[in-house]
Each structure stands twice: as structure tokens, then as C-alpha cells.
Write an enzyme that holds these catalytic residues in place. Structure first.
Site, short mmCIF file in Angstrom:
data_model
loop_
_atom_site.label_atom_id
_atom_site.label_comp_id
_atom_site.label_asym_id
_atom_site.label_seq_id
_atom_site.Cartn_x
_atom_site.Cartn_y
_atom_site.Cartn_z
N THR A 14 33.60 45.26 34.12
CA THR A 14 33.42 45.70 35.51
C THR A 14 33.26 44.48 36.43
O THR A 14 34.03 44.30 37.39
CB THR A 14 32.18 46.61 35.63
OG1 THR A 14 32.35 47.72 34.75
CG2 THR A 14 32.00 47.12 37.05
N ALA A 44 37.04 34.86 28.38
CA ALA A 44 36.78 35.45 27.05
C ALA A 44 36.41 36.92 27.22
O ALA A 44 35.65 37.27 28.13
CB ALA A 44 35.64 34.72 26.35
N LYS A 106 20.49 40.01 34.50
CA LYS A 106 19.04 40.04 34.76
C LYS A 106 18.24 40.25 33.49
O LYS A 106 17.12 39.74 33.36
CB LYS A 106 18.68 41.10 35.80
CG LYS A 106 19.20 42.49 35.51
CD LYS A 106 20.57 42.70 36.09
CE LYS A 106 21.19 43.99 35.60
NZ LYS A 106 22.34 44.41 36.33
N GLU A 130 22.52 34.93 41.71
CA GLU A 130 22.43 35.86 42.85
C GLU A 130 22.81 37.29 42.45
O GLU A 130 22.18 38.26 42.89
CB GLU A 130 23.37 35.38 43.97
CG GLU A 130 23.26 36.17 45.24
CD GLU A 130 21.89 36.05 45.89
OE1 GLU A 130 21.57 34.98 46.40
OE2 GLU A 130 21.14 37.04 45.87
N ILE A 137 23.65 42.12 47.58
CA ILE A 137 22.69 41.66 48.60
C ILE A 137 22.24 40.23 48.26
O ILE A 137 21.77 39.99 47.15
CB ILE A 137 21.44 42.58 48.63
CG1 ILE A 137 21.83 44.03 48.89
CG2 ILE A 137 20.44 42.09 49.65
CD1 ILE A 137 20.66 45.01 48.80
N ASP A 202 15.81 47.99 33.90
CA ASP A 202 16.69 47.13 34.69
C ASP A 202 16.01 46.76 36.02
O ASP A 202 16.03 45.60 36.44
CB ASP A 202 18.03 47.85 34.95
CG ASP A 202 18.94 47.05 35.86
OD1 ASP A 202 19.56 46.09 35.39
OD2 ASP A 202 19.01 47.37 37.07
N LYS A 206 14.73 42.97 37.42
CA LYS A 206 15.04 42.40 38.75
C LYS A 206 13.75 42.11 39.53
O LYS A 206 13.63 41.07 40.17
CB LYS A 206 15.92 43.39 39.54
CG LYS A 206 17.28 43.59 38.91
CD LYS A 206 17.97 44.81 39.50
CE LYS A 206 19.36 45.01 38.95
NZ LYS A 206 19.93 46.31 39.28
P1 NAP Z 1 31.07 45.50 31.02
O1 NAP Z 1 31.94 46.23 31.95
O2 NAP Z 1 30.62 46.15 29.77
O3 NAP Z 1 31.81 44.12 30.67
C1 NAP Z 1 31.38 43.27 29.63
C2 NAP Z 1 32.51 42.29 29.32
O4 NAP Z 1 32.05 41.36 28.35
C3 NAP Z 1 33.75 42.96 28.77
O5 NAP Z 1 34.90 42.36 29.31
C4 NAP Z 1 33.67 42.66 27.26
O6 NAP Z 1 34.93 42.56 26.64
C5 NAP Z 1 33.01 41.30 27.32
N1 NAP Z 1 32.33 40.97 26.07
C6 NAP Z 1 31.37 41.69 25.44
N2 NAP Z 1 30.98 41.06 24.32
C7 NAP Z 1 31.71 39.92 24.24
C8 NAP Z 1 31.77 38.84 23.32
N3 NAP Z 1 30.99 38.80 22.23
N4 NAP Z 1 32.62 37.83 23.56
C9 NAP Z 1 33.41 37.85 24.67
N5 NAP Z 1 33.39 38.84 25.58
C10 NAP Z 1 32.55 39.85 25.37
O7 NAP Z 1 29.73 45.00 31.76
P2 NAP Z 1 29.54 44.74 33.33
O8 NAP Z 1 29.13 46.01 34.00
O9 NAP Z 1 30.69 43.96 33.86
O10 NAP Z 1 28.21 43.85 33.31
C11 NAP Z 1 28.27 42.48 32.99
C12 NAP Z 1 26.95 41.83 33.39
O11 NAP Z 1 26.76 41.98 34.79
C13 NAP Z 1 25.71 42.45 32.74
O12 NAP Z 1 24.77 41.45 32.50
C14 NAP Z 1 25.19 43.40 33.81
O13 NAP Z 1 23.80 43.64 33.71
C15 NAP Z 1 25.50 42.62 35.04
N6 NAP Z 1 25.62 43.39 36.28
C16 NAP Z 1 26.41 44.50 36.32
C17 NAP Z 1 26.55 45.19 37.49
C18 NAP Z 1 27.39 46.43 37.60
O14 NAP Z 1 27.32 47.10 38.64
N7 NAP Z 1 28.18 46.75 36.59
C19 NAP Z 1 25.88 44.75 38.64
C20 NAP Z 1 25.08 43.61 38.57
C21 NAP Z 1 24.97 42.94 37.38
P3 NAP Z 1 35.93 43.84 26.55
O15 NAP Z 1 36.41 44.07 27.97
O16 NAP Z 1 37.02 43.42 25.65
O17 NAP Z 1 35.09 44.96 26.02
N1 HSE Z 2 22.96 49.01 36.32
C1 HSE Z 2 22.59 48.27 37.47
C2 HSE Z 2 22.20 49.24 38.58
C3 HSE Z 2 23.74 47.41 37.91
O1 HSE Z 2 22.49 50.43 38.45
O2 HSE Z 2 21.60 48.81 39.56
C4 HSE Z 2 23.38 46.47 39.03
O3 HSE Z 2 22.47 45.52 38.61
#
Ligand code: NAP
Ligand code: HSE
Length: 452
Positions: A14, A44, A106, A130, A137, A202, A206
Site C-alpha cells: 500500500t 524489495a 510505528k 513522519e 499530517i 497502533d 503513535k
Molecule cells: P503492505 O501493503 O502489507 O505492504 C508490505 C510490503 O512489504 C509488501 O510489498 C510486501 O511484499 C513487502 N514485504 C513484506 N515482507 C517482506 C520481506 N521479508 N522482504 C521484502 N519485502 C517484504 O503494508 P503497508 O500498508 O504498505 O504498510 C507498510 C508500513 O507502513 C507498515 O509499517 C505500516 O504500519 C505503515 N503504515 C501504513 C499505513 C497505511 O495506511 N497502510 C499508514 C501509515 C503507516 P509483497 O507485496 O510481495 O507482499
Molecule cells: N492502520 C493505521 C490506521 C494506518 O488505521 O491508522 C496508518 O498508520
């Protein structure tokens, strides 16, 4: 030729996908603004063969994160894979090589922040985060830089988009918790493990980061009083609405006056911040008056209200989760990282500075607030008197008591609004009330936060 900074992304889901696509869209604009180009040279992912809805050249993609981190071309590592085990290895490896790291993780910072910040300092590099708090934000930059001249006297925030989305839909549509959780997952708001969201962890990650920044000592996650939203029912949302409140999952950070300083304040002898007995750092669902701006923060939006002794009240509002808002914060960090690298100054603003060795988190038992209580009681005379007696013995005042019309049967709901009392006193009183034979299920208790 324009300078270029080469990036290595670990994670293309995502957020990682959002960063990749936003750089395709706005890379030229950023290059014009920064005077250097951000160029993703490696990415990766777990499964390089998986179709992703955007195209990454095969030469860029790998299934091995260490190829990204150790690639000599990669100057900045962007950790967007999530989790705390492999992600810690990724970040440690990059920092040890002196490479700046940008992360949105986080959970990782909450679990290993002090170690990682120390490692960054040791290797003369920086860790930017950030996107880890409140999605799009820019609250980290505000606290770390813009409010450097303030004592922070309160932070109250809605910092979990998933919970806010669920609570909003439960209120506006009368939807059930489980129906809307699935939508939050589909929209990319929820963590891979959604209990992190709905059980409040979560938000606690934060809030712990914000508390650490604001108060200058590392707030360990296990010291944060954390409650989630699983137990919030449509009934409580409806009753809260009738009373003029909206239920929100709130993070609260504020110094708690010691009994001595509270007494001094009462006798007008003056009390200072230095006499705080600790900092409240907590996450729980609370009733917020509909007249307060936080009550109108809906869906996946987040808002953080920061009060500083110099600035007064401020409010930060925006999308707290999802692909593009989170990518926006990552891009902001990448701009800082790139400019810091070009200036040869790897830590213009240190990521986190301990400026208060004495800080401690206050016990929730000592913290006072008002309370909403819902009881399921036998529908017969004398019930109110028995409940009121327990509260009177505990010296807890009742500001209102309502038995809503239209509920019939063997048991009926009774809603109590209690005057301010300590969490310990209310917990003990509700345990006693729950044992009364006329009370038919565990009392539901929610705090009321007027946020004056
Ligand atoms: P996600 O959609 O599950 O993406 C995770 C990515 O990491 C995928 O591309 C996955 O590969 C890859 N991955 C997982 N294990 C791996 C490994 N061992 N080696 C290499 N790549 C690997 O998660 P996300 O929502 O983007 O969240 C990522 C981070 O951002 C998390 O720490 C989350 O807390 C944070 N975050 C998310 C949001 C949100 O709204 N989603 C907001 C703020 C912060 P594949 O694609 O091949 O599965
Ligand atoms: N899962 C988190 C949320 C993503 O719903 O706020 C953003 O950090």
C-alpha cells in the site's frame, strides 16, 4: 546535470506502491523544488512475481531486502514492509552502513526506537519517521521543529484511521463493527494484523512516539494505558449521541499535577509544570462533546490538537491512513533526507532527543475524568437507590441518570453520567455495582473528555 539521490525501497505494498507512483507523478516537481532528483534504483518485495497495479522494471525489483540495503548505489533506504523483526534487521543494517532511513513503521519505533535512534547517531546518519504518525499530517516535524520553543501542555488526538472509520460508520449508518472492519481492510487503512488497530495498539505506538518527542523521555509501550474499540456497541454510540457526545478513540498526553501542586493551585500559591507527578499517556474510546472539533473528524481522517505554553491551541487535520496520504509524508521525509545528504549534514535536526531524564508516565489509577456508565438492570423499584448508595460511599457524584424510554423486558438500560473522579475510584465502585443482584451484566464504562 541535476544531482540525483538514489533510493532503495523495502516494501512495495500500500505505502511502498504509493511512494513509487507518487514519484512517477510528481518526481519532476520535486526535482524542480529540491534541485535534485529522487530516483528509486531498487525495490524489495516478498513476491516479485505478484501483479501490483503499477509497473516496476524487473531490474529494480528483488525478493531480497539485503540486496537493496547493500547496493552501493542506494543512498537512502526506505523501510515500508511493516512488522518488527525483519524490519528491525533492515533498518539496523542500513544505519550501520551510515545510510539514512525513512520509515512509516510505528510498531518498529515503539518497540525499538531508542536502539535505532542511538544507532543512527553512532553512525552519523538519521532516521526519518513522519509517516509513522497520523498518515499525511506533518505532526512529527511540527513537534520536533516548529514547537521547539514550547512546553507541550496537552496533545489530544485521533490517530488511528481504521478505528475512526469504523466508529464513524457505526454512528452515521448504524453499521456493525465487523461489517465496517472488512471495508477498512479493503481500503488499505488497516494493519496487516487488524487487531493492532481495533485493540488500540497502533494508536498507542503513535501516541508513545508523540509523547516521547513532546516530553523528552522514551515512553515504553507497556506503560501506555491502552483500550480499543471492540466493546463499543451501537447502543452506546446512540446513547452518547442523545447526550450530545460522539465516541472517538482518543490518544491523550498531558502532564498530571501532583497532589501538592494541585493544592498549591487551589490556594493560589501557584503551581508549575515541574511539579507534575507524571505524564498521562493513554489511548481509550471516550465521549467527546459534539461542540468540540474532534467530534467532527470522520472516516479515516485523523486530527491532533496540540496545546503549547507559548503557541496556545493548534489543530492538525488530514487523512491518517491510506496509500497517498502516507506516501505524501514519506516523500516529505525523502526531501529532508536528500537535502541533508547533499548538505553533508546527516542530522540537521536529530530524530529524537532525550531532554528530560526525570519524565515518567502517570498511573491511570491516579488520573481523574468524568465517566459515562451503562448498566443493564432489573426493571423494578429501588434499583437506582442501590446504585446511588455504592457511588455515594465512594464519594462519586452523579451528574445525570437516565432510563431511556422504549426499552422493555426483564432488564432495561440505565445511563449514568458521573462527576470527575479517579479511575481507581470508579473502577472499584463499578466492580461493587456489577455485583449487585439487580445489575445483570458487566457495567460498560467510557470516559468523558471535554477537552476544555
Ligand atoms: P503492505 O501493503 O502489507 O505492504 C508490505 C510490503 O512489504 C509488501 O510489498 C510486501 O511484499 C513487502 N514485504 C513484506 N515482507 C517482506 C520481506 N521479508 N522482504 C521484502 N519485502 C517484504 O503494508 P503497508 O500498508 O504498505 O504498510 C507498510 C508500513 O507502513 C507498515 O509499517 C505500516 O504500519 C505503515 N503504515 C501504513 C499505513 C497505511 O495506511 N497502510 C499508514 C501509515 C503507516 P509483497 O507485496 O510481495 O507482499
Ligand atoms: N492502520 C493505521 C490506521 C494506518 O488505521 O491508522 C496508518 O498508520
Amino acid at each position: 546535470m541535476m544531482d540525483q539521490i538514489n533510493l532503495g525501497l523495502v516494501g512495495g505494498g500500500t505505502v511502498g506502491g504509493g511512494v513509487w507512483q507518487a514519484l512517477q507523478r510528481n518526481g519532476d516537481l520535486m526535482a524542480a523544488r529540491l534541485g535534485l532528483r529522487l530516483n528509486v534504483v531498487r525495490m524489495a518485495v516478498r513476491d516479485p512475481k505478484r501483479s501490483r497495479g503499477f509497473t516496476v522494471p524487473a531490474s529494480v525489483l528483488t525478493g531480497d531486502w539485503s540486496e537493496v540495503v547493500h547496493d552501493p548505489k542506494v543512498q537512502v533506504v526506505v523501510e515500508l514492509m511493516g512488522g518488527v523483526t525483519t524490519a528491525r534487521e533492515v533498518v539496523r543494517a542500513a544505519l550501520k552502513l551510515g545510510k539514512p532511513v525513512v520509515t512509516a513503521n510505528k510498531a518498529l519505533l515503539s518497540a525499538h526506537g531508542p536502539e535505532l535512534f542511538a544507532l543512527a547517531a553512532k553512525h552519523g546518519t538519521n532516521l526519518y519517521y513522519e509517516a509513522a504518525v497520523a498518515g499525511g499530517i506533518p505532526i512529527i516535524k511540527a513537534l520536533r521543529e516548529s514547537f521547539a520553543g514550547n512546553r507541550i501542555t496537552r496533545i489530544a488526538g485521533i490517530v488511528n484511521g481504521t478505528c475512526n472509520y469504523i466508529l464513524t460508520r457505526m454512528k452515521l449508518e448504524g453499521a456493525e463493527f465487523s461489517e465496517v472492519l472488512a471495508d477498512a481492510q479493503r481500503l488499505g487503512y488497516a494493519e496487516a494484523e487488524p487487531s493492532l488497530d481495533v485493540d488500540g495498539h497502533d494508536a498507542a505506538h503513535k501516541i508513545g512516539i508523540l509523547a516521547s518527542l513532546a516530553h523528552g523521555f522514551w515512553v515504553r509501550p507497556e506503560t501506555i494505558h491502552t483500550e480499543g474499540i471492540r466493546h463499543i456497541s451501537k447502543l452506546d454510540i446512540q446513547f452518547a449521541g442523545q447526550l450530545g457526545y460522539t465516541i472517538k478513540l482518543l490518544g491523550i498526553i498531558q502532564p498530571i499535577a501532583s497532589p501538592a501542586s494541585a493544592a498549591a493551585k487551589k490556594t493560589k500559591k501557584g503551581a508549575t509544570d515541574g511539579q507534575a507527578s507524571g505524564i498521562q499517556v493513554s489511548v481509550y474510546p471516550a465521549l467527546v462533546p459534539n461542540t468540540h472539533v474532534l467530534a467532527s473528524v470522520n472516516h479515516a481522517f485523523n486530527a491532533v490538537a496540540v496545546r503549547g505554553d507559548t503557541v496556545g491551541d493548534t489543530l492538525f487535520y488530514g487523512r491518517g491512513a491510506g496509500q497517498d496520504p502516507t506516501a505524501s509524508s514519506v516523500l516529505g521525509d525523502l526531501a529532508d533526507a536528500a537535502l541533508d545528504l547533499r548538505a553533508g549534514n546527516h542530522h540537521r535536526v536529530p530524530p529524537f532527543v532525550t531532554h528530560n531524564g526525570q519524565g515518567k508516565v502517570a498511573s491511570m489509577d491516579t488520573i481523574a475524568s468524568r465517566f459515562y456508565v451503562r448498566l443493564d438492570v432489573s426493571d423494578r423499584p429501588g434499583v437506582f437507590a442501590r446504585i446511588a448508595t455504592v457511588l455515594a460511599r465512594a464519594k462519586i457524584g452523579i451528574s445525570s441518570i437516565i432510563q431511556p424510554e422504549g426499552h422493555t423486558g426483564e432488564t432495561v438500560p440505565v445511563i449514568l453520567m458521573l462527576d470527575a473522579a479517579s479511575n481507581l475510584a470508579v473502577r472499584k465502585a463499578l466492580t461493587a455495582i456489577g455485583r449487585l443482584p439487580v445489575v445483570k451484566s458487566n457495567p460498560v464504562m467510557l470516559r468523558v473528555e471535554n477537552l476544555d
